[in-house]
Design a protein around this motif. Sequence first.
Motif, short mmCIF file in Angstrom:
data_model
loop_
_atom_site.label_atom_id
_atom_site.label_comp_id
_atom_site.label_asym_id
_atom_site.label_seq_id
_atom_site.Cartn_x
_atom_site.Cartn_y
_atom_site.Cartn_z
N MET A 214 5.66 14.63 -2.54
CA MET A 214 5.67 12.71 -1.87
C MET A 214 7.28 13.32 -0.79
SD MET A 214 6.46 9.31 -2.64
CE MET A 214 7.46 9.55 -4.21
N PHE B 62 0.97 -1.21 -0.01
CA PHE B 62 0.40 0.21 -0.22
C PHE B 62 0.87 1.25 0.04
CE2 PHE B 62 -3.41 -2.46 2.08
CZ PHE B 62 -3.79 -2.59 0.63
N PHE B 63 2.25 1.16 0.45
CA PHE B 63 3.21 1.92 0.37
C PHE B 63 4.28 2.43 -0.33
CE2 PHE B 63 0.49 2.42 4.14
CZ PHE B 63 0.53 3.19 4.65
N MET C 34 5.34 3.16 -8.55
CA MET C 34 4.46 3.05 -9.88
C MET C 34 4.13 4.85 -10.36
SD MET C 34 3.89 0.27 -11.17
CE MET C 34 1.98 0.58 -12.03
N ALA C 35 4.36 5.28 -8.84
CA ALA C 35 3.57 7.11 -9.11
C ALA C 35 5.24 7.62 -10.23
CB ALA C 35 3.30 8.43 -7.53
N SER D 144 2.60 14.28 -7.71
CA SER D 144 2.61 14.14 -6.40
C SER D 144 3.86 13.62 -6.31
CB SER D 144 1.06 12.30 -6.73
OG SER D 144 1.56 11.96 -7.26
N TRP E 268 4.97 0.08 -3.24
CA TRP E 268 4.23 -0.09 -4.91
C TRP E 268 3.77 0.90 -5.08
CZ3 TRP E 268 -0.36 -2.22 -6.86
CH2 TRP E 268 -0.23 -2.50 -8.10
N PRO E 269 2.81 1.21 -4.32
CA PRO E 269 1.99 2.67 -5.21
C PRO E 269 3.14 3.83 -5.49
CG PRO E 269 0.92 2.17 -3.44
CD PRO E 269 2.16 1.12 -3.41
N ALA E 270 4.15 3.94 -4.29
CA ALA E 270 5.07 5.09 -4.76
C ALA E 270 5.45 4.96 -5.47
CB ALA E 270 5.59 5.23 -2.93
#
Lengths: 293, 456
Positions: free
Chosen positions: A273, A27-28, A34-35, A269, A30-32
Motif C-alpha cells: 500500500m 470496501f477501501f 484493518m490491515a 500488504s 475500513w479493510p485498509a
Amino acid sequence: MDRKVIFKGRALPMLLLLPQLAVTLVFFIWPAAMAVWQSLLQEDAFGLSSTFVGLENFADVLADPAWRGAAANTAVFASSVAVLALGVALFLAVQADKAIRGQRFYRTMLIWPYAVAPAISAVLWLFLFHPSIGLIGRALNAAGVLWDYQLNGSQAMLLVVIASAWKQVSYNFIFFLAGLQSIPKSVLEAAAIDGARPLRRFWTVVFPLLSPTTFFLLVVNLVYAFFDTFGVIHALTKGGPGKATETLIYKVYVDGVDNLNLGSSAAQSVLLMVFVIALTVVQFRFVERRVHY
Amino acid sequence: MLRRTLAAAAAAVLALAAPAQAQAPAAAPVEIQFWHGLPQPLGGLLEKIVSDFNASQPRYKVVPTFRGSYPETMVGAVAAFRSSSAPHIVQMFEVGTGTMMAAGRAIRPVHELLTATGVNIDFADYLAPVRGYYQAADGRQMSMPFNSSTAVMFYNKDMFQRAGLDPNAPPKTWQEVEAAARKLKEAGIACPMTTSWPAWIQVEQLLAIHNQPLATQANGFRGMNAEMRLGGPLMVRHMQNLVEWQRQGLFRYGGRDSAADGLFPSGECAMAFASSGLRARVVREAKFQWGTAMLPYYSDVAGAPRNSIIGGASFWVMNKGPNAGETGGRSAAEWRGVAEFFRYIASPEVDAKWHQDTGYVPVRRASYELTRRAGYYTANPGADVAIESLLRGGAATDNSRGIRLGGYVEIRTIIQEEMEKAFQAGQSAQQAMQAADTRANAVLRNFERQNARAAQ
C-alpha cells in the motif's frame, strides 16, 4: 458550456455523495485500516490470542530472504510486463493507425483479449506451453529445446510475463490509438514537407506527442503487473518452480490464505500500500509536469 | 490492492455465512451446518450420504455446503469462527490436523462430543493409521476420520510387456524400480516414471515406510517443540537418486501436488506414484492394461517396509465463535445431531459403499471385511492394495503413525520448493533437504510461539 450547477442547501448533494462515500468507506478505508491494525499483531489463526508486537512483523518481513526474493522477482516481472505490453501495443497501434483495409475488424480483434479473465487467459497459455499437453510446449521439446516451465525458473518467468503482457496489450492499444488519432495531421505533413522520413517523423514528432499517454500507461501497467496478475500466476505456476515466479502480491496470498500467518501477510500488504501511495505521489507531483504536452 | 486484504475476505465470509445461521422454526428439524471441500464427483457422493442420513431420521437435518478446495475451506472456517458464525462440522485435510489440534477453544474434540451426548462409536475397529492420525498423544479421538487415501504405484502393463518386463510382477524395491525404469527407457518409453504429491509421497511416505523420523517428538505427536529431520541419510539418498534419475531421463518431475496425475492415465508415463484416489480416474481414462502395487522401499534398510501413512481429510467439530462460552454457542440438540451424524457415517455399510464408490480406503476393518465378502476385490483386482499398504508391517510406529506439525501446509510447500531447486540443479540433494529443514523449523517455531500464547 461552462454553466455551473449550484445546489441549494447541503442535504441533496450530501445525499447524492453518500453511496460513493459509503462504498469507499466499507470496501477501501475500513479493510485498509484493518490491515494496518492486523500488521501490528502476532496472532494464531483462529484469533484466540493476539499480542501487540509493534513493528516486529515489518522487521521480520524486511529481513526475510524470501520476501526480498519476491521483491526482486516483482521488479523483474513488472518492468518486463510494462516494457513488453507497451512496446507491442505501440507497434500495433501505429500499424492500425495507417489507412488499411479491414481496419475496424483488425482493431476489434486487438481489443478482444482485454475481455478475457486473467485465469482463463492463463489456462489458454497453459494449453499452449505445457511441456506435455501444450501445442507449442510439445513442439519446442520435439525440436530439441528443453522446455519445462515447471522446473526451469527462467522459462516460468518468461511464460508469466508473456501471459500477463498479452492481456494488457489491448488496453494499451486503445489508448495509444486514441493518442495517435489526436495528433494533428498538419504537424506530420509539415515534417514530411521538411523531408523527415517516416521513422524520423515517428521519433521526433509522434513519440514526444504521445508521451502523456505513454506515461499514464506506464503507471497503469506497473500497477497492473503488481496487483492484477495474481490470477495468471496462480493458474500457471503457483509461484514456482522453487520461488521463481513468486511476486509480492502472490506472497501476500500464500502467507495469509495458505499459511494463515495473518500478521506477516498484513504487514506485506501494508508495504504494498505504501508503495502504491508513493507511486501515485510521484506520478502527480513530479513526472507528470515534465511530460511534454 | 485494498480489495485484496484479508480483512475484506473476512468481511465477505461474514456476509455469506450470516444468512445460513438463521434459526429454523421450532417444529422443523435441527439444522447442522456442514462445510466440505470435495469437488465433483466426490462432493456429490458425500452429499448423497448426507441426504441419506437426513432421510433416515426426522429430528436433524445436516446441510452440506461446498466451500472450495481444502485450503479454501480451511481459511473459510477460520474466518467464520472469528466472526462467530462457524459451521458445526468442517472437513479439514490431513495436513491441517496440527493446526486444528492446537486450535483450543475453536474446536470440540470428538471424544468430548461423544461422551457429552452419550453416543458410542467403536474407534477400536478403525484402522490404526487412520484413527491414529487424528488422535491426541494419549489416544483420545480429536476429529472424526472419514475420507482417507494412501499412496500407491500405478504401472502400465502394456509398456512393461514392450520392455520385456513381467507385467504381473511389479517392482517391489527402489532398486528394482530403477532397473525397470532403465529397461523401459531402452524400449523407447520417454517417461519411465513420475510422481504426484512430491512431498507427501517421496518424503513423508518414504520416511514412514522405512521407519525413519520426519521430525523429532514422534513427528510432532508428542509436542509442538518438534524439529525437522529431513537431512537424514535415507532422505538425502533418495533425493539424490531422484535427481540422478531425472538427469538420466528415468524420472520426470510433473509438478506440485496432483499436477502429475494426468501423466499416467494418458499413457505417457509407465510408472506413477500417486494417491490411491487416482484409481477412479485411471479406470475411466486409461486405454491400456494397468496394475497397482504398494510403494517401493530400499531393501537394505532394516525394518522396512512398514505401513504407509494416510492422506485425505477428517471432520472437525467447531464451536460457534471465540466468545461462545461453555456451550460452544450450540444447543444440546445441535451437539446431539452432530454426534448422530457421526454415528451414521461410521457404520460399516456407509463406509464400505463410500470406499467402493470413490477409491478412498475403508476406514474400518468391518467395512473392509464387508467389501471383501461382497467379492469386490475379486471383481476389481488391485483395489485392496491401498489398504494392504496401510496394514503392512504390523502396528504403526512413532515414525509411521502420521504427521502432527503445526503450519504443515506451509512446510509441504517448502519441501516441494526445495525439491524443485534440486531438480533444477540449483543445489545438491543434501543442500535441498537441509534448506528445507531450516525453513520448516522457522515455521514450526513461529507456530509454537503463536499457539503457546493461545494456550495461556
